[in-house]
Design an enzyme around this catalytic site. Structure first.
Site, PDB file in Angstrom:
ATOM      1  CD  GLU A 159       1.510 -14.562  -2.393  1.00 41.89           C
ATOM      2  OE1 GLU A 159       2.306 -14.915  -3.276  1.00 41.89           O
ATOM      3  OE2 GLU A 159       1.202 -13.377  -2.203  1.00 41.89           O
TER       4      GLU A 159
ATOM      5  CG  HIS B 296       7.099 -16.564   1.978  1.00 41.92           C
ATOM      6  ND1 HIS B 296       6.373 -15.498   2.461  1.00 41.92           N
ATOM      7  CD2 HIS B 296       7.316 -16.292   0.669  1.00 41.92           C
ATOM      8  CE1 HIS B 296       6.173 -14.622   1.485  1.00 41.92           C
ATOM      9  NE2 HIS B 296       6.735 -15.080   0.382  1.00 41.92           N
TER      10      HIS B 296
ATOM     11  NE  ARG C  37       3.161 -13.142   6.268  1.00 39.11           N
ATOM     12  CZ  ARG C  37       3.152 -13.336   4.953  1.00 39.11           C
ATOM     13  NH1 ARG C  37       3.155 -12.319   4.123  1.00 39.11           N
ATOM     14  NH2 ARG C  37       3.129 -14.557   4.459  1.00 39.11           N
TER      15      ARG C  37
ATOM     16  CD  GLU D   7       3.447 -11.017   0.829  1.00 43.22           C
ATOM     17  OE1 GLU D   7       3.440 -10.719  -0.382  1.00 43.22           O
ATOM     18  OE2 GLU D   7       3.906 -12.082   1.259  1.00 43.22           O
TER      19      GLU D   7
ATOM     20  CE1 TYR E  91       1.562  -8.886  -2.875  1.00 45.98           C
ATOM     21  CE2 TYR E  91       2.842  -6.880  -3.143  1.00 45.98           C
ATOM     22  CZ  TYR E  91       2.668  -8.105  -2.551  1.00 45.98           C
ATOM     23  OH  TYR E  91       3.573  -8.561  -1.631  1.00 45.98           O
TER      24      TYR E  91
HETATM   25  C1  GBH Z   1       4.133 -11.803  -3.136  1.00 43.21           C
HETATM   26  O1  GBH Z   1       3.331 -12.464  -4.056  1.00 43.21           O
HETATM   27  C2  GBH Z   1       5.079 -12.740  -2.432  1.00 43.21           C
HETATM   28  O2  GBH Z   1       4.446 -13.337  -1.305  1.00 43.21           O
HETATM   29  C3  GBH Z   1       6.372 -12.090  -2.016  1.00 43.21           C
HETATM   30  O3  GBH Z   1       7.294 -13.065  -1.625  1.00 43.21           O
HETATM   31  C4  GBH Z   1       6.905 -11.242  -3.171  1.00 43.21           C
HETATM   32  O4  GBH Z   1       8.152 -10.677  -2.907  1.00 43.21           O
HETATM   33  C5  GBH Z   1       5.891 -10.167  -3.446  1.00 43.21           C
HETATM   34  O5  GBH Z   1       4.695 -10.763  -3.834  1.00 43.21           O
HETATM   35  C6  GBH Z   1       6.279  -9.224  -4.594  1.00 43.21           C
HETATM   36  O6  GBH Z   1       6.315  -9.903  -5.804  1.00 43.21           O
HETATM   37  O7  GBH Z   1       3.837 -13.945 -13.458  1.00 43.21           O
HETATM   38  O8  GBH Z   1       1.832 -13.102 -14.483  1.00 43.21           O
HETATM   39  O9  GBH Z   1       1.842 -15.316 -13.524  1.00 43.21           O
HETATM   40  C7  GBH Z   1       2.503 -11.624  -4.829  1.00 43.21           C
HETATM   41  C8  GBH Z   1       1.491 -12.389  -5.633  1.00 43.21           C
HETATM   42  C9  GBH Z   1       1.124 -13.867  -7.391  1.00 43.21           C
HETATM   43  C10 GBH Z   1       2.316 -11.882  -7.809  1.00 43.21           C
HETATM   44  C11 GBH Z   1       1.618 -14.437  -8.680  1.00 43.21           C
HETATM   45  C12 GBH Z   1       2.829 -12.424  -9.098  1.00 43.21           C
HETATM   46  C13 GBH Z   1       2.428 -13.966 -10.849  1.00 43.21           C
HETATM   47  C14 GBH Z   1       1.838 -13.255 -11.996  1.00 43.21           C
HETATM   48  N1  GBH Z   1       2.062 -12.912  -6.854  1.00 43.21           N
HETATM   49  N2  GBH Z   1       1.894 -13.381  -9.632  1.00 43.21           N
HETATM   50  S1  GBH Z   1       2.375 -13.953 -13.476  1.00 43.21           S
END
Ligand code: GBH
Length: 484
Positions: A174, A128, A82, A385, A316
Site C-alpha cells: 500500500e 509494510h 503473509r 488483505e 476492504y
Molecule cells: C490495511 O490498509 C493495512 O495494510 C494494514 O496494516 C491495516 O492493519 C489494515 O488495513 C486495517 O486497517 O483515514 O479516511 O483516509 C487498509 C487500507 C487505506 C484503510 C487508507 C484506511 C484511510 C482512510 N487503508 N484508509 S482515511
C-alpha cells in the site's frame, strides 16, 4: 421473466488461502538482538499521535513467539502466511553501506524454514511502512530518489539472498498509505502534513506525489534485481500490493458521479498500477495535479512498466462517490470528490464497524476484480488483505469477542464474491490472505481496534485465542475449493 439463478462460485483446487500480518504490528522485540528503530518507533513516541499512547514495542510479541504463530496457522488450516520483514531488524541503520544485523536476519531465515516444515507457504512483504528511522534522518527517506532507491534495492537483495526458499515476494504494501497518510494527512509516520497544528514540516500538495513516485521506482529496481539474479533459480514471483475500495455513485443518475467513481479508483489504485502496467500515470491525475505530479524519465518508465508478476490486492469495503463542481484543492488526494457512506437516498453502503472508513459491501469485491481485470489485461491476482473490525469489539468481555459472527459473515460474503469472480467471470485469483491472523497494533488506532481472527490478550502475556471466524474460514474455503 428472468429467472433468479444464484451465480456460480468456486475456486481452483490449488488455491492458496491463509492469513496476513505485518512486522511492526505484531513483532514487538523493538530493541531485541540489535534491531534499529523505524519511523514508526519514532512516531509512536510523539505524544498524541497514537490512541492510548500505544506503541509496537511489545505488540503480539511474535518476535519471541513464532512457534505459537505457526501452531495457530496449522490449527486454522492455513496454506499460506503473509508476513513482512522489519528492514531495521536486518539492517539497523538501513543503508547500503551500513552493517547487516546477522541475528535479525537469522530470525527470518529460521521462521521461513519453520513455516516450510509446517507445510505453510511464506508470502513475504519487504516493506509494510516501517522505514529505518536513520534513513529518514539521514536524507529524508522516501523524498530522496537516488538514496532511497539504492538503499531499498540493496535491502531487497539482502533478503532475496538470505531467503532463497521464498517463492512469493511483495515489494511494497500500500504505497498509497505511505504517501498520503504519511505526507499529506500526517496521521502515519513520518507525519508530514501542511497542517501546522499537527506538524512543523511537510507540504501535502507536493510530497505525497514525490513519495509515491520514488516508491514506484524503488519497486521497479527491486523487481529488476530479483528477475536478473534470483527469479529463475528460485522459480519465484514478485509484485506490489495496492489498496483500493469499490465505488458506487452517490446519485446513480448523475453522469458526473459515475465518472467520479472511476476517478476515485484511479487516484487510489491506478496512481501505482498504471505505471506498473503501462509505464505512465492516469490522465485524470495528470489533469488535476499538473506538474505537482512528477514524470518518469524514459528509463524509469521502462523500469516500472511490466514490473508485476502478479497483482497484490488489498480490499476492504466500498464508498459512495459524489463529484465536486469546484476546482480541486491543492491538498486534495482523492480526485476532487466526496467519499461518502450514504447515497442520495440515505442508504448506507454497509453496516458500521469500529473503523470509520470501513463499511462492508461484498458485491464490490467482484466488481473491483472485474474493473482491475479489464484495465490491466487479466493479471494473476493474489488477495493479500481482506478483513474487518467490529464496532465496539474491544469493549466486550473476551467470551463475547470470541463469538464474532459479524466477522464470519464478512468473510463468508467477501470470499463468496471473490469465488463468483473466479467461477463466473473467469478472473485468475490464485490466493487469499485474510487480515489479520491476530489482533495487533492498528497504527494510529493503537490496540483499540481489533482486526484479528484471533483474540490477543495483551494484559496477560499476549496469549492467543482463536475467534469463531478463525475456524470458519476453513469451512468457507472448503465449500469452494475444487469447484471450478
Ligand atoms: C490495511 O490498509 C493495512 O495494510 C494494514 O496494516 C491495516 O492493519 C489494515 O488495513 C486495517 O486497517 O483515514 O479516511 O483516509 C487498509 C487500507 C487505506 C484503510 C487508507 C484506511 C484511510 C482512510 N487503508 N484508509 S482515511
Amino acid at each position: 421473466m428472468v429467472k433468479d439463478i444464484a451465480p456460480k462460485a468456486g475456486l481452483p483446487a490449488n488455491f492458496l488461502w491463509g492469513f496476513a500480518t505485518a512486522a511492526y504490528q505484531i513483532e514487538g522485540g523493538a530493541t531485541a538482538d540489535g534491531r534499529g528503530p523505524s519511523i514508526w518507533d519514532t512516531f509512536t513516541k510523539i505524544p498524541g499521535k497514537i490512541a492510548g499512547g500505544a506503541t509496537g514495542d511489545v505488540a503480539c510479541d511474535s518476535y519471541h513467539r513464532t512457534d505459537q504463530d505457526i501452531e495457530l496457522l496449522k490449527k486454522l488450516g492455513a496454506k499460506v502466511y503473509r508476513f513482512s520483514i522489519s528492514w531495521s531488524r536486518v539492517i539497523p541503520l538501513g543503508g547500503r553501506n551500513d552493517p547487516v544485523n546477522e541475528k535479525g536476519l537469522q530470525y527470518y531465515v529460521k521462521f521461513v524454514d519453520d513455516l516450510l516444515d509446517a507445510g505453510i507457504v511464506p508470502f513475504v512483504t519487504l516493506f509494510h511502512w516501517d522505514l529505518p528511522d536513520e534513513l529518514d534522518k539521514r536524507y529524508g527517506g522516501f523524498l530522496n530518489k537516488e538514496e532511497f532507491v539504492a538503499d531499498f534495492a540493496n535491502y531487497a537483495k539482502v533478503m532475496f539472498t538470505a531467503l532463497p526458499k521464498v517463492k512469493d515476494w511483495i515489494t511494497f504494501n500500500e504505497p498509497f498509505c505511505s504517501a498520503v497518510l504519511g505526507y499529506n494527512v500526517g496521521q502515519f509516520a513520518p507525519g508530514h502534513t501542511s497542517d501546522r497544528t499537527k506538524s512543523d514540516i511537510g507540504d501535502g500538495s507536493t510530497e505525497p506525489w514525490i513519495v509515491g513516485h520514488h516508491i514506484l521506482i524503488a519497486h521497479g529496481q527491486a523487481v529488476k534485481v530479483y528477475r536478473e539474479e534470483f527469479k529463475e533459480a528460485a522459480g519465484g514471483q514478485i509484485g506490489i500490493t495496492l489498496n483500493g475500495d469499490w465505488t458506487e455513485p452517490w446519485d446513480p443518475n448523475s453522469e458526473a458521479d459515475r465518472e467520479a467513481c472511476d476517478r476515485k479508483i484511479e487516484f487510489a489504485i491506478s496512481w501505482f498500477a498504471d505505471p506498473v502496467y503501462f509505464g505512465h500515470y492516469p490522465e485524470s491525475m495528470v489533469k488535476q495535479l499538473g506538474d505537482r505530479l512528477p514524470s518518469f524519465t524514459e528509463e524509469e518508465s521502462q523500469l516500472v512498466k511490466g514490473s508485476n508478476d502478479f497483482y497484490g490486492m488489498n480490499h476492504y469495503c466500498a464508498n459512495y462517490i459524489k463529484h465536486k463542481d469546484t476546482e480541486a484543492d491543492p491538498l486534495d488526494t482523492a480526485g476532487n470528490l466526496d467519499v461518502l457512506m450514504e447515497d442520495k437516498y440515505g442508504n448506507s453502503i454497509g453496516p458500521e464497524t469500529q473503523s470509520g472508513w470501513l463499511r462492508p459491501h461484498a458485491p464490490g469485491f467482484r466488481k473491483l476484480l472485474n474493473w482491475l481485470n479489464k484495465r490491466y489485461g487479466s493479471p494473476i491476482f493474489y488477495v493479500t488483505e481482506n478483513g474487518t473490525s467490529l464496532k465496539g469489539e474491544n469493549d466486550l468481555p473476551m467470551e463475547e469477542i470470541l463469538e464474532d459472527d459479524f466477522r464470519v459473515e464478512y468473510f463468508r460474503s467477501y470470499i463468496t464474491s471473490m469465488a463468483e469472480a473466479v467461477a463466473e467471470d473467469g478472473i485468475d485469483v490464485r490466493g487469499y490472505m485474510a487480515w489479520s491472523l491476530m489482533d495487533n497494533f492498528e497504527w494510529a488506532e493503537g490496540y483499540e481496534t481489533r482486526f484479528g481472527v484471533t483474540y490477543v490478550d495483551y494484559e496477560n502475556g499476549q496469549k492467543r485465542y482463536p475467534k469463531k471466524s478463525a475456524l470458519e474460514i476453513k469451512n468457507i474455503f472448503d465449500q469452494y475449493i475444487g469447484k471450478v
